[in-house]
Design an enzyme around this catalytic site. Structure first.
Site, PDB file in Angstrom:
ATOM      1  N   SER A 112      28.270  29.190  41.398  1.00  0.00           N
ATOM      2  CA  SER A 112      28.401  29.136  39.937  1.00  0.00           C
ATOM      3  C   SER A 112      29.625  29.875  39.412  1.00  0.00           C
ATOM      4  CB  SER A 112      27.116  29.677  39.306  1.00  0.00           C
ATOM      5  OG  SER A 112      27.146  29.481  37.927  1.00  0.00           O
ATOM      6  N   HIS A 113      29.392  30.903  38.625  1.00  0.00           N
ATOM      7  CA  HIS A 113      30.465  31.633  37.956  1.00  0.00           C
ATOM      8  C   HIS A 113      30.994  32.784  38.796  1.00  0.00           C
ATOM      9  CE1 HIS A 113      26.482  33.074  37.357  1.00  0.00           C
ATOM     10  NE2 HIS A 113      26.969  34.294  37.255  1.00  0.00           N
ATOM     11  N   ASP A 276      32.460  27.156  33.599  1.00  0.00           N
ATOM     12  CA  ASP A 276      32.460  28.051  34.756  1.00  0.00           C
ATOM     13  C   ASP A 276      32.771  27.325  36.061  1.00  0.00           C
ATOM     14  OD1 ASP A 276      30.050  26.695  35.008  1.00  0.00           O
ATOM     15  OD2 ASP A 276      29.071  28.384  35.994  1.00  0.00           O
ATOM     16  N   ASP A 278      31.110  25.923  38.476  1.00  0.00           N
ATOM     17  CA  ASP A 278      30.467  24.642  38.807  1.00  0.00           C
ATOM     18  C   ASP A 278      30.191  23.782  37.587  1.00  0.00           C
ATOM     19  OD1 ASP A 278      28.546  26.464  37.924  1.00  0.00           O
ATOM     20  OD2 ASP A 278      26.948  25.428  38.996  1.00  0.00           O
ATOM     21  N   ASP A 280      28.402  24.222  34.763  1.00  0.00           N
ATOM     22  CA  ASP A 280      27.165  24.154  33.971  1.00  0.00           C
ATOM     23  C   ASP A 280      27.161  25.117  32.784  1.00  0.00           C
ATOM     24  OD1 ASP A 280      26.914  26.406  35.541  1.00  0.00           O
ATOM     25  OD2 ASP A 280      24.913  25.909  36.323  1.00  0.00           O
ATOM     26  N   ARG A 281      28.055  26.099  32.796  1.00  0.00           N
ATOM     27  CA  ARG A 281      28.090  27.026  31.661  1.00  0.00           C
ATOM     28  C   ARG A 281      29.168  26.627  30.657  1.00  0.00           C
ATOM     29  NH1 ARG A 281      27.016  33.220  33.510  1.00  0.00           N
ATOM     30  NH2 ARG A 281      25.160  32.780  34.749  1.00  0.00           N
ATOM     31  N   LYS A 375      21.819  22.897  33.156  1.00  0.00           N
ATOM     32  CA  LYS A 375      22.619  23.140  31.974  1.00  0.00           C
ATOM     33  C   LYS A 375      23.950  22.432  32.163  1.00  0.00           C
ATOM     34  CE  LYS A 375      23.663  27.740  33.724  1.00  0.00           C
ATOM     35  NZ  LYS A 375      22.637  28.637  34.229  1.00  0.00           N
TER      36      LYS A 375
HETATM   37  C1  G1P Z   1      21.976  34.565  35.399  1.00  0.00           C
HETATM   38  C2  G1P Z   1      21.683  34.356  33.946  1.00  0.00           C
HETATM   39  C3  G1P Z   1      20.602  33.319  33.789  1.00  0.00           C
HETATM   40  C4  G1P Z   1      21.045  32.033  34.492  1.00  0.00           C
HETATM   41  C5  G1P Z   1      21.422  32.336  35.929  1.00  0.00           C
HETATM   42  C6  G1P Z   1      22.010  31.117  36.606  1.00  0.00           C
HETATM   43  O1  G1P Z   1      20.827  35.009  36.071  1.00  0.00           O
HETATM   44  O2  G1P Z   1      21.298  35.551  33.310  1.00  0.00           O
HETATM   45  O3  G1P Z   1      20.360  33.089  32.428  1.00  0.00           O
HETATM   46  O4  G1P Z   1      20.020  31.100  34.446  1.00  0.00           O
HETATM   47  O5  G1P Z   1      22.393  33.355  35.974  1.00  0.00           O
HETATM   48  O6  G1P Z   1      23.172  30.681  35.975  1.00  0.00           O
HETATM   49  P1  G1P Z   1      20.518  36.541  36.385  1.00  0.00           P
HETATM   50  O7  G1P Z   1      21.698  37.075  37.142  1.00  0.00           O
HETATM   51  O8  G1P Z   1      20.392  37.224  35.053  1.00  0.00           O
HETATM   52  O9  G1P Z   1      19.239  36.530  37.144  1.00  0.00           O
HETATM   53 ZN    ZN Z   2      27.355  27.755  36.860  1.00  0.00          ZN
END
Ligand code: G1P
Ligand code: ZN
Length: 542
Positions: A112-113, A276, A278, A280-281, A375
């Site tokens: 992801s990010h 981000d 991938d 989704d954000r 998302k």
């Molecule tokens: C974080 C975000 C959460 C999101 C997840 C995946 O998780 O807070 O809202 O769904 O990344 O993108 P966390 O690190 O808080 O468990």
């Molecule tokens: Zn992501």
């Protein structure tokens, strides 16, 4: 081609979190590491005769991991794998392809990010046939499987050419290499009024999209510049790179600072957005004004009917518990249901599948709808564009009008990163132990009304998820939530979510940190954040 059976042994710690298995890249590249986990996935979901989608965000090791997964799918008897060209698919595009082709699920390679590169992060997750992340029961079964694994199956074969769109065979398995963008872009075109957005761009509307050297580059260029006629160059950092160009591809004011600087500067465009690693954000920014994700969710929900895909109205709105209650106010005004779920997109899946909610969102820059089961960053950006095109107002005007109507939920999240796990655990244990004594206590001129550890009963399948975050509610509607991250890869990350409601008409245009100052002070007081973590200030503020 021969299917080999390789003897292996369980590797400790292959426990998928909220978004699949995430580890440092060298860990994933270690002997049998990827293979063991992928075999555990296949053992749990079954592979004989099945069709899967495969793709990732293009980060370092994405290409090689894809070849391993393809060889293993073939050796395990899968019939067909649909893979994005170059082994690339944004997470929402993968979710769409899983659904569109009515497949048996898919494997997404992403962290992801989190930064990518030889010493950064990698991840693998499985999505179900509905296109959404595997539920806890399934990921738990995968984890169990990793603890007892003794062998895995892999075809002895050369790499598949993933650079060319078309069909190739890998042993007896069909590999369909597809354009990663086309189907997804068509889906967006079916949901939004591209004619109106095109007319807005033609009339001189200016936008900046920062793809942060991550997966959305090609998607954004195709949709914004080619299909909607935004000026060439609107999308910056548009070429996905294995290390995201050294950037931290997390669209928030801290990491998307280039975009923030441009949007707050002189001659800022009308609208700015980022996505981000991938895809989704999303973060959206107006000229001179930042839109908090909680507000974005509320505004999108209140205005979604202006876009053709949502003209019939919304069935319900779902938000994660730590997300501000702004969306609840919109749901109440629309006379539709509001749902509060634990953190993590997977909790929205049942609500979307059951037709209980249409739009969902999280404070962590995640927004989406029932069009996929993830998302979707570009979706949110396009819905904003659609709303701007129909209303003809600026982002700042739309926000001001929204707050004037519903009141404003001032909101911020403070993250304390890379804390020693035992210290973070001790803090949470102490908080939990004291919850019963909190109601009635006064802090910073506010009084605590209630405090609990959030537990969620899924309204569709009745499953219960306990200990999802400590909530402290004040009598004036302010709220503090404490949660430990489930996605970090280094020590523990403490997230403190801060919220304060102002009904208006006065006091709606303050700086969020300033408006939240008493809540922030109370949050430190209550939990002894500095005492436990050694940090007086957060590492990231969003
Ligand atoms: C974080 C975000 C959460 C999101 C997840 C995946 O998780 O807070 O809202 O769904 O990344 O993108 P966390 O690190 O808080 O468990
Ligand atoms: Zn992501």
């Amino acid at each position: 081609m021969t299917a080999l059976t390789i003897q292996t042994q369980p590797i400790a710690g292959q426990k998928p979190g909220t978004s699949g298995l995430r580890k440092k890249t060298p860990v994933f590249m270690g002997p049998h590491y990827l293979e063991n986990f992928v075999q555990a996935i296949f053992d749990v979901v079954g592979t004989k005769g099945k069709t899967f989608v495969l793709g990732g965000d293009g980060r370092y090791f994405n290409d090689r991991a894809a070849q391993v997964i393809l060889r293993m799918a073939a050796a395990n008897g899968a019939a067909r794998v649909i893979v994005g060209q170059g082994a690339v698919l944004s997470t929402p595009a993968a979710s769409h392809l899983i659904r569109l082709n009515q497949t048996d699920g898919g494997i997404i390679m992403s962290a992801s990010h989190n930064p990518g590169g030889p010493n950064e992060d990698f991840g693998v997750k499985f999505n179900m046939p509905n296109g959404g992340p595997a539920p806890e029961s399934v990921t738990e079964a995968m984890y169990q499987r990793t603890t007892e694994i003794t062998e895995y199956h892999i075809l002895q074969a050369q790499d598949v050419d993933l650079g060319t769109v078309g069909r190739v065979m890998l042993g007896a398995m069909v590999v369909d290499v597809v354009d990663p963008v086309a189907d997804y872009a068509d889906l967006m075109e079916s949901l939004f009024d591209f004619d109106k957005i095109t007319a807005m761009f033609a009339a001189g509307f200016r936008m900046r999209m920062d793809s942060m050297c991550a997966v959305t580059g090609p998607y954004a260029v195709d949709i914004l510049e080619r299909r909607l006629g935004a000026k060439p160059g609107t999308v910056t950092h548009a070429t996905p790179l294995p290390d995201f160009g050294g950037m931290h591809p997390d669209p928030n004011p801290t990491w998307a600072h280039e975009l923030m600087a441009e949007m707050m500067g002189t001659d800022a465009p009308d609208f700015g957005a980022a996505s981000d690693g991938d895809g989704d954000r999303n973060m959206v920014v107006g000229r001179g004004i930042y839109v908090s994700p909680s507000d974005s969710l509320a505004v999108l929900a209140a205005n979604a009917h202006l876009a053709k895909g949502y003209r019939g109205g919304l069935k319900g709105i779902a938000r994660s518990m730590p997300t501000s209650a702004a969306a609840d106010r919109v749901a109440a005004a629309l006379g539709i249901a509001a749902y509060e779920t634990p953190t993590g997109w997977k909790f929205f899946g049942n609500l979307l599948d059951a037709g209980k909610a249409t739009i969902c969102g999280e404070e962590s820059f995640g927004t989406g709808s029932d069009h996929v089961r993830e998302k979707d960053g570009l979706w949110a950006i396009l819905l904003w564009l659609n709303i701007l095109a129909v209303r003809g107002d600026s982002v700042a005007d739309i926000l001001a009008a929204h707050w004037a109507k519903f009141g404003r939920n001032y909101y911020s999240r403070h993250d304390f990163e890379a804390i020693a796990t035992d210290k973070a655990d001790a803090m949470v244990t102490a908080l939990r132990a004291g919850l019963g004594d909190l109601p009635g206590r006064k802090l910073q001129g506010m009084e605590i009304a209630s405090a609990d550890d959030f537990a969620y009963t899924d309204p569709v399948d009745g499953s219960v998820s306990a200990k999802q975050g400590i909530r402290v509610n004040f009598t004036d509607g302010s709220r503090i939530v404490y949660r430990l991250s489930g996605t970090g890869t280094e020590g523990a990350t403490l997230r403190v979510y801060l919220e304060r409601y102002v009904a208006g008409p006065e006091g709606l245009d303050r700086d969020a940190q300033e408006a939240l100052a008493p809540v922030i002070a109370a949050a430190h007081d209550l939990a002894g954040i500095t005492r436990f973590t050694g940090k007086a200030a957060p590492d990231v503020v969003t």
